[in-house]
Design an enzyme around this catalytic site. Structure first.
Site, mmCIF file in Angstrom:
data_model
loop_
_atom_site.group_PDB
_atom_site.id
_atom_site.type_symbol
_atom_site.label_atom_id
_atom_site.label_comp_id
_atom_site.label_asym_id
_atom_site.label_seq_id
_atom_site.Cartn_x
_atom_site.Cartn_y
_atom_site.Cartn_z
ATOM 1 N N PHE A 91 -1.730 0.972 -4.011
ATOM 2 C CA PHE A 91 -1.745 1.411 -2.610
ATOM 3 C C PHE A 91 -3.170 1.316 -2.099
ATOM 4 O O PHE A 91 -4.066 2.006 -2.583
ATOM 5 C CB PHE A 91 -1.224 2.846 -2.422
ATOM 6 C CG PHE A 91 -1.200 3.222 -0.957
ATOM 7 C CD1 PHE A 91 -0.133 2.863 -0.149
ATOM 8 C CD2 PHE A 91 -2.277 3.862 -0.368
ATOM 9 C CE1 PHE A 91 -0.134 3.141 1.221
ATOM 10 C CE2 PHE A 91 -2.291 4.157 0.994
ATOM 11 C CZ PHE A 91 -1.212 3.795 1.785
ATOM 12 N N ASP B 179 -11.318 0.983 -5.682
ATOM 13 C CA ASP B 179 -10.861 1.745 -4.514
ATOM 14 C C ASP B 179 -10.761 3.208 -4.937
ATOM 15 O O ASP B 179 -9.795 3.620 -5.569
ATOM 16 C CB ASP B 179 -9.500 1.213 -4.031
ATOM 17 C CG ASP B 179 -8.951 2.011 -2.832
ATOM 18 O OD1 ASP B 179 -9.501 3.090 -2.526
ATOM 19 O OD2 ASP B 179 -7.962 1.560 -2.226
ATOM 20 N N LYS C 118 -11.235 9.093 2.821
ATOM 21 C CA LYS C 118 -10.643 10.423 2.732
ATOM 22 C C LYS C 118 -11.675 11.560 2.670
ATOM 23 O O LYS C 118 -12.168 11.971 3.713
ATOM 24 C CB LYS C 118 -9.670 10.463 1.551
ATOM 25 C CG LYS C 118 -8.474 9.523 1.787
ATOM 26 C CD LYS C 118 -7.240 9.882 1.015
ATOM 27 C CE LYS C 118 -6.023 9.144 1.561
ATOM 28 N NZ LYS C 118 -5.622 7.972 0.815
HETATM 29 C C1 LIG Z 1 -5.220 6.673 1.424
HETATM 30 C C2 LIG Z 1 -5.663 5.469 0.695
HETATM 31 C C3 LIG Z 1 -6.047 4.297 1.365
HETATM 32 C C4 LIG Z 1 -5.939 4.136 2.869
HETATM 33 O O1 LIG Z 1 -6.688 5.053 3.573
HETATM 34 P P1 LIG Z 1 -6.353 5.312 5.141
HETATM 35 O O2 LIG Z 1 -7.459 6.202 5.601
HETATM 36 O O3 LIG Z 1 -5.011 5.962 5.189
HETATM 37 O O4 LIG Z 1 -6.358 3.980 5.803
HETATM 38 C C5 LIG Z 1 -6.513 3.232 0.606
HETATM 39 N N1 LIG Z 1 -6.580 3.305 -0.730
HETATM 40 C C6 LIG Z 1 -6.219 4.405 -1.415
HETATM 41 C C7 LIG Z 1 -6.340 4.433 -2.897
HETATM 42 C C8 LIG Z 1 -5.726 5.524 -0.737
HETATM 43 O O5 LIG Z 1 -5.325 6.599 -1.404
#
Ligand SMILES: *Cc1c(COP(=O)(O)O)cnc(C)c1O
Length: 425
Positions: free
Chosen positions: A145, A231, A272
């Site tokens: 994700f 990420d 986040k």
């Molecule tokens: C939440 C998330 C995203 C996307 O972030 P948004 O601020 O919702 O665009 C990307 N990668 C990971 C691992 C995430 O948990």
């Protein structure tokens, strides 16, 4: 005139009627938050066990971050990058020292951070690695994700996220997660520029890879001159019991090169919780030889690097360090998994508990298509604890990192009470 909300029912009806149905929320309408707690419109108090998908690691409405926001909001909020501003430079110096990289590129949402990393990696591939233009490939993991843009969903394996959103962006190769041999064979293709991966797969259901997986990933990438992109939008900022998941077992809050467990990615994506839950901020960190492919006009964002976001992010990171949130996440995480393991051993309805720090999941022992996890979350809410099921019959438990031991035990008691009810049915 703006409508005022007097009941949960009224708020749900409004969202249902006027909002796109792109989420399926639990039927709880929140109106206030403080620390680990949330209150609904009727005044009922809950423990937050989602933390806005780990965006409020510092707890709701943290007073220090709130004050920084208020002060900056009354001074200067947005200039665009057509001019310099007096907060961006200090933020860039602060965050690069904090995480140990030469440079940062600030954006807003997580998905924009991922898009930025993809663009940097491709450009680096053409300009530094010498790949023929248009040929670059990026390797990604099954069940990843990384966000919701049309490029990012192009390499998702989630049918709901993809269906009828094509045509899809080419240039991505999906391999199984936590499979170093699959990575090594994917890297045999010399048009590969990067491997983009979550150190722990959050949305997929908190899948933690083998202890040495990331180390081997970094080595495999290095040996093939491929960029390792981590990420850490969900796993970073102390969530997993260290500042970053790539810090391994190091508990210090802040970057330290001495830690032998630290595996440095070539590109680090944050989002986040660097917002402290106040205002979207994301960041892509890398060193000069990679970041210098970005030149004026190649990439940008109207809001990226604005003084309000920069000030908030700096303060949010200061709070993580000063309040030793990584250490707290590590200590409480172990307590939580120990308590959940007792339930797993005792009640047939739970299959297992897994996770790291305060990013944990409990797998429900029922068919993945049943609604047991959802039904349990409804019962948990009734009992004053908010958690959300994730893919399959899995409940993710990720409270703000400012929780106390006493509060955690209180929460485990609530979970036990609910699990017991489901086991006896
Ligand atoms: C939440 C998330 C995203 C996307 O972030 P948004 O601020 O919702 O665009 C990307 N990668 C990971 C691992 C995430 O948990």
């Amino acid at each position: 005139m703006m409508e005022t909300i007097n009941s949960s029912k009224q708020a749900i009806e409004l969202e249902d009627k006027y909002g796109a149905h792109n989420y399926h929320p639990l039927p709880v309408v929140l109106s206030r938050g403080e620390g680990v707690h949330l209150w609904d419109v009727e005044g009922k108090r809950y423990y937050d066990f989602l933390s806005a998908y780990s965006a409020v690691n510092q707890g709701h409405c943290h007073p220090r971050i709130k004050n920084a926001l208020i002060e900056q909001a009354g001074t200067l909020t947005l200039t665009s990058r057509a001019f310099y501003n007096d907060v961006l430079g200090p933020f860039e110096k602060y965050i690069t020292a904090y995480f140990g990289f030469d440079k940062v590129l600030p954006m807003n949402t997580g998905a924009e951070g991922v898009e930025t990393a993809i663009k940097i990696a491709r450009k680096w591939g053409y300009e530094k690695k010498g790949i023929v233009e248009g040929q670059a490939k990026i390797v990604v993991a099954e069940n990843n994700f990384h966000g919701r843009t049309s490029t990012i969903i192009s390499f998702s394996s989630d049918a709901n996220a993809r269906k009828n959103f094509g045509p899809y962006m080419p240039g991505f190769v999906r391999i199984p997660y936590n499979d170093i041999d699959a990575l090594k064979s994917a890297l045999e293709d010399d048009t590969v520029v990067a491997f983009l991966v979550e150190p722990i797969q959050g949305e997929a259901g908190v899948y933690t890879p083998a202890e040495d997986y990331l180390k081997k990933v970094a080595e495999a990438c290095k040996s093939k001159n491929v960029l390792f992109i981590a990420d850490e939008i969900q796993t970073g900022i102390a969530r997993t019991g260290s500042l970053l998941a790539v810090c391994g077992n190091c508990t210090c809050e802040g970057h330290c090169e001495r830690q032998s467990t630290y595996i440095k990615p070539d590109i680090l994506i944050l989002g986040k919780a660097i917002s402290g839950g106040f205002y979207p901020v994301s960041a892509v960190l890398t060193d000069n030889p990679i970041m210098d492919v970005i030149k004026p006009g190649t990439h940008g964002s109207t809001f990226g690097g604005n003084p309000l976001g920069a000030k908030i992010a700096m303060t949010a990171l200061e709070v993580v360090r000063d309040e030793k949130l990584a250490q707290n996440a590590r200590r409480l995480g172990k307590l939580f998994r120990d308590r959940m393991q007792i339930l797993v051993d005792k009640y047939r309805i739970l299959k297992l508990v897994r996770g790291k720090g305060l990013l944990n999941a409990v797998v429900v022992n029922d068919s993945p298509d049943s609604s047991t996890a959802w039904d349990m979350c409804l019962k948990l809410a009734e009992n004053g604890l908010l958690a959300k099921p994730t893919h399959g019959n899995i409940i993710r438990f990720a409270p703000p990192l400012v929780m106390t031991e006493e509060q955690l035990h209180d929460c485990c008691d609530i979970i036990e009470k609910v699990v017991k009810q489901f086991d006896n049915r």
